[in-house]
Motif scaffolding. Structure first.
Motif, short mmCIF file in Angstrom:
data_model
loop_
_atom_site.label_atom_id
_atom_site.label_comp_id
_atom_site.label_asym_id
_atom_site.label_seq_id
_atom_site.Cartn_x
_atom_site.Cartn_y
_atom_site.Cartn_z
N GLY A 383 0.79 -1.23 0.00
CA GLY A 383 0.00 0.00 0.00
C GLY A 383 0.82 1.27 0.00
O GLY A 383 0.29 2.34 0.31
N HIS A 384 2.10 1.20 -0.39
CA HIS A 384 2.96 2.38 -0.37
C HIS A 384 3.82 2.44 -1.63
O HIS A 384 4.08 1.42 -2.29
CB HIS A 384 3.90 2.36 0.85
CG HIS A 384 3.22 2.67 2.14
ND1 HIS A 384 2.42 1.75 2.80
CD2 HIS A 384 3.21 3.80 2.90
CE1 HIS A 384 1.96 2.30 3.92
NE2 HIS A 384 2.41 3.53 4.00
N ARG A 385 4.25 3.65 -1.95
CA ARG A 385 5.31 3.85 -2.92
C ARG A 385 6.64 3.69 -2.20
O ARG A 385 6.79 4.10 -1.04
CB ARG A 385 5.22 5.25 -3.53
CG ARG A 385 3.99 5.45 -4.40
CD ARG A 385 4.19 4.95 -5.79
NE ARG A 385 2.95 5.03 -6.57
CZ ARG A 385 2.91 5.00 -7.90
NH1 ARG A 385 4.04 4.92 -8.58
NH2 ARG A 385 1.77 5.05 -8.53
N TRP A 386 7.61 3.10 -2.90
CA TRP A 386 8.93 2.84 -2.32
C TRP A 386 9.94 3.83 -2.90
O TRP A 386 9.98 4.04 -4.11
CB TRP A 386 9.38 1.42 -2.62
CG TRP A 386 8.43 0.35 -2.18
CD1 TRP A 386 7.34 0.50 -1.38
CD2 TRP A 386 8.48 -1.04 -2.52
NE1 TRP A 386 6.71 -0.71 -1.19
CE2 TRP A 386 7.39 -1.67 -1.88
CE3 TRP A 386 9.35 -1.81 -3.27
CZ2 TRP A 386 7.15 -3.03 -1.99
CZ3 TRP A 386 9.11 -3.17 -3.39
CH2 TRP A 386 8.02 -3.77 -2.75
N ALA A 387 10.76 4.39 -2.04
CA ALA A 387 11.78 5.34 -2.48
C ALA A 387 13.17 4.78 -2.21
O ALA A 387 13.42 4.26 -1.12
CB ALA A 387 11.60 6.68 -1.77
N PHE A 388 14.05 4.90 -3.22
CA PHE A 388 15.43 4.46 -3.10
C PHE A 388 16.33 5.60 -3.60
O PHE A 388 16.06 6.16 -4.67
CB PHE A 388 15.70 3.20 -3.94
CG PHE A 388 14.82 2.04 -3.59
CD1 PHE A 388 15.22 1.10 -2.66
CD2 PHE A 388 13.59 1.88 -4.19
CE1 PHE A 388 14.41 0.02 -2.34
CE2 PHE A 388 12.77 0.82 -3.89
CZ PHE A 388 13.18 -0.12 -2.95
N MET A 389 17.36 5.93 -2.83
CA MET A 389 18.24 7.01 -3.22
C MET A 389 19.69 6.62 -2.94
O MET A 389 20.00 6.05 -1.90
CB MET A 389 17.88 8.28 -2.41
CG MET A 389 18.62 9.55 -2.87
SD MET A 389 20.33 9.72 -2.22
CE MET A 389 20.05 9.87 -0.47
N ALA A 390 20.56 6.92 -3.90
CA ALA A 390 21.99 6.72 -3.72
C ALA A 390 22.69 7.94 -4.31
O ALA A 390 22.41 8.34 -5.44
CB ALA A 390 22.46 5.45 -4.42
N ALA A 391 23.59 8.53 -3.53
CA ALA A 391 24.27 9.75 -3.96
C ALA A 391 25.78 9.60 -3.84
O ALA A 391 26.28 8.93 -2.93
CB ALA A 391 23.80 10.94 -3.14
N ALA A 392 26.50 10.23 -4.75
CA ALA A 392 27.97 10.20 -4.74
C ALA A 392 28.47 11.63 -4.55
O ALA A 392 29.10 12.21 -5.43
CB ALA A 392 28.50 9.60 -6.03
N THR A 393 28.14 12.22 -3.39
CA THR A 393 28.52 13.61 -3.14
C THR A 393 28.56 13.85 -1.64
O THR A 393 27.90 13.15 -0.87
CB THR A 393 27.52 14.58 -3.80
OG1 THR A 393 27.95 15.92 -3.56
CG2 THR A 393 26.13 14.40 -3.23
N ASP A 394 29.33 14.88 -1.22
CA ASP A 394 29.31 15.33 0.16
C ASP A 394 28.85 16.78 0.25
O ASP A 394 29.04 17.47 1.25
CB ASP A 394 30.68 15.17 0.83
CG ASP A 394 31.77 15.97 0.14
OD1 ASP A 394 31.48 16.64 -0.88
OD2 ASP A 394 32.92 15.94 0.62
N VAL A 395 28.21 17.25 -0.84
CA VAL A 395 27.66 18.61 -0.86
C VAL A 395 26.34 18.61 -0.10
O VAL A 395 25.58 17.62 -0.13
CB VAL A 395 27.46 19.07 -2.32
CG1 VAL A 395 26.66 20.36 -2.38
CG2 VAL A 395 28.81 19.25 -3.00
N ALA A 396 26.03 19.69 0.58
CA ALA A 396 24.74 19.81 1.26
C ALA A 396 23.62 19.86 0.22
O ALA A 396 23.71 20.61 -0.76
CB ALA A 396 24.71 21.06 2.13
N PHE A 397 22.59 19.06 0.43
CA PHE A 397 21.45 19.13 -0.49
C PHE A 397 20.17 18.72 0.23
O PHE A 397 20.19 18.02 1.25
CB PHE A 397 21.68 18.27 -1.74
CG PHE A 397 21.72 16.80 -1.52
CD1 PHE A 397 20.54 16.03 -1.45
CD2 PHE A 397 22.93 16.12 -1.40
CE1 PHE A 397 20.59 14.66 -1.27
CE2 PHE A 397 22.98 14.75 -1.22
CZ PHE A 397 21.80 14.02 -1.15
N ASN A 398 19.05 19.19 -0.33
CA ASN A 398 17.71 18.84 0.15
C ASN A 398 16.95 18.18 -0.99
O ASN A 398 16.69 18.82 -2.02
CB ASN A 398 16.97 20.08 0.64
CG ASN A 398 17.65 20.73 1.82
OD1 ASN A 398 18.13 20.05 2.73
ND2 ASN A 398 17.72 22.07 1.83
#
Length: 432
Positions: A383-398
């Motif tokens: 009953g949910h959408r699934w979110a997956f995130m992978a980042a190659a950075t150390d910069v601040a982000f939202n």
């Protein structure tokens, strides 16, 4: 009389794109949408065919409920969903006897593929006091010995399934993923076998022929011939046993119009890792001047919807993105803003790669992807959408994912902090 085969030991090295995140992504989906060949390199743990891994059964839902990716998927299923041996007064077409047995189903794979899931259907007999429905899952190559087709050399790991059927008399079709996800299957014929102890009083589903099923009339024997792609044997087979002990359930009688065995309750969902081979017949009128490559698809430019404020504190940026550069199935919108150590702010861009469920974002250079984000449809599962995130950075982000209305999933990275991989199977509730 044939000599028994010996399993061939082999070692497959684990390699992957984005090595620091591939393992959790593979464990969740089994498919790296950016590099199909990765599946063939990162599928089985080091070790030979005698290594075992445990696979836990999931919800009682078949492969149809597994999340769709961007590649072509094939559902390999030979039963019609009705198992005659489960019915009241039903009987088995397999002379299994007592003790450990193995039943194999033959599968034809149309293109080089990787396993997304498997499904095995068992019934706990009404008088069975034992809940355990434990079994082993094996993959075999195909072997043709003078026209006799049987499972051949074992391929890959042994998959151990430990599961319960809580209600006596109930049927459970178990969805299997875990370590099984990503197992490569070359184009061609494979056998998948279930190995269990009949003393557990669990019955594997059998799809029997009926008088309504189409059959072949054999001109030579002048009889109806019901083909079957099922084999079975006692485990372990006797030394020097012909065909490694595999038996054809027809036992020479191929005229069982009302009760012959057509298939068993073993199914596969696979995803193609290479396109099907093209038709070798040349085009008689080829186009000498093909059309030029189309212009790149422009980035989506939509508003992200209401966003929550980023967290306060050292290292966090107070930027809020204004544009969603990725829009996935269901109008799920992805937006991201960043801030460098010198205070420069900006919004991420897309356009390197994107599909209906995943995409890449970049900050400073389109040749340098910074963030991979996927939003998958798990509505039929939990009953949910699934979110997956992978980042190659150390910069601040939202980073924000919204449904364009009132739901938001977010991740906020601090300046100088290596972004952490995120896997959330309850990111956003599905709409009613």
């Amino acid at each position: 009389m044939r000599l028994s085969r010996r399993p061939t030991r082999h070692l497959i090295c684990l390699a992957s794109l984005l090595a620091f995140v591939s393992t959790p992504l593979l464990a969740q989906t089994g498919i790296d949408l950016l590099d199909a060949d990765q599946i063939r390199r990162a599928i089985e743990s080091p070790g030979g065919p005698e290594r075992t891994v445990t696979v836990r059964a999931m919800l009682d839902q078949g492969p149809d409920s597994v999340i769709q990716a961007t590649h072509v998927r094939d559902r390999l299923r030979y039963d019609d969903g009705e198992f005659e041996n489960f019915a009241q007064g039903g009987f088995s077409q397999l002379n299994l006897g007592s003790g450990r047995v193995e039943v194999a189903q033959r599968f034809v794979v149309s293109a080089d593929s990787a396993v997304v899931s498997a499904q095995v259907c068992f019934k706990r007999r009404a008088d069975d006091p034992n809940r355990a429905a434990d079994f082993l899952l094996h993959f075999y190559a195909d072997e043709d010995d003078d026209g006799v087709k049987n499972p051949g050399r074992r391929r890959g790991l042994t998959y151990v399934v430990k599961e319960d059927i809580t209600t006596a008399g109930a049927v459970r079709c178990m969805l299997l993923r875990g370590h099984l996800v990503g197992k490569p299957l070359d184009k061609g014929v494979h056998w998948v076998a279930v190995d269990w102890d009949t003393q557990l009083r669990k019955s594997l589903g059998e799809d029997h022929y009926t008088s309504d099923d189409e059959a072949v009339f054999n001109d030579r024997t002048k009889q109806v011939d019901h083909a079957t792609e099922v084999r079975y044997r006692q485990v372990p087979p006797e030394p020097e046993a012909q065909y490694e002990g595999w038996l054809d359930p027809r036992s020479g009688d191929r005229t069982q119009t009302a009760s012959g065995l057509k298939a068993v309750g073993i199914r596969l969902l696979v995803e193609r890792t290479h396109a099907a081979e093209p038709d070798p017949t040349p085009d008689p009128t080829p186009d000498p001047e093909p059309d030029p490559e189309p212009d790149p698809e422009p980035e989506d430019d939509v508003r992200p919807g209401p966003l929550t404020a980023p967290p306060p504190g050292a290292g966090y940026s107070n930027c809020i993105p204004t544009v969603s550069r990725l829009v996935f199935d269901g109008d799920y919108r992805v937006s991201l803003c960043y801030e460098t150590a010198d205070g420069t702010k900006g919004e991420a861009r897309a356009g390197i790669y994107k599909s209906s469920q995943s995409g890449l974002l970049w900050f400073f250079d389109s040749n340098n992807a910074e963030v991979l984000i996927k939003v998958l449809d798990g509505c039929m599962t939990n009953g949910h959408r699934w979110a997956f995130m992978a980042a190659a950075t150390d910069v601040a982000f939202n980073l924000y994912v919204t449904d364009g209305k009132n739901q938001t999933w977010s991740y906020h990275n601090q300046q100088g902090q290596k972004a952490l991989t995120q896997t959330d199977n309850m990111a956003l509730r599905c709409s009613p």
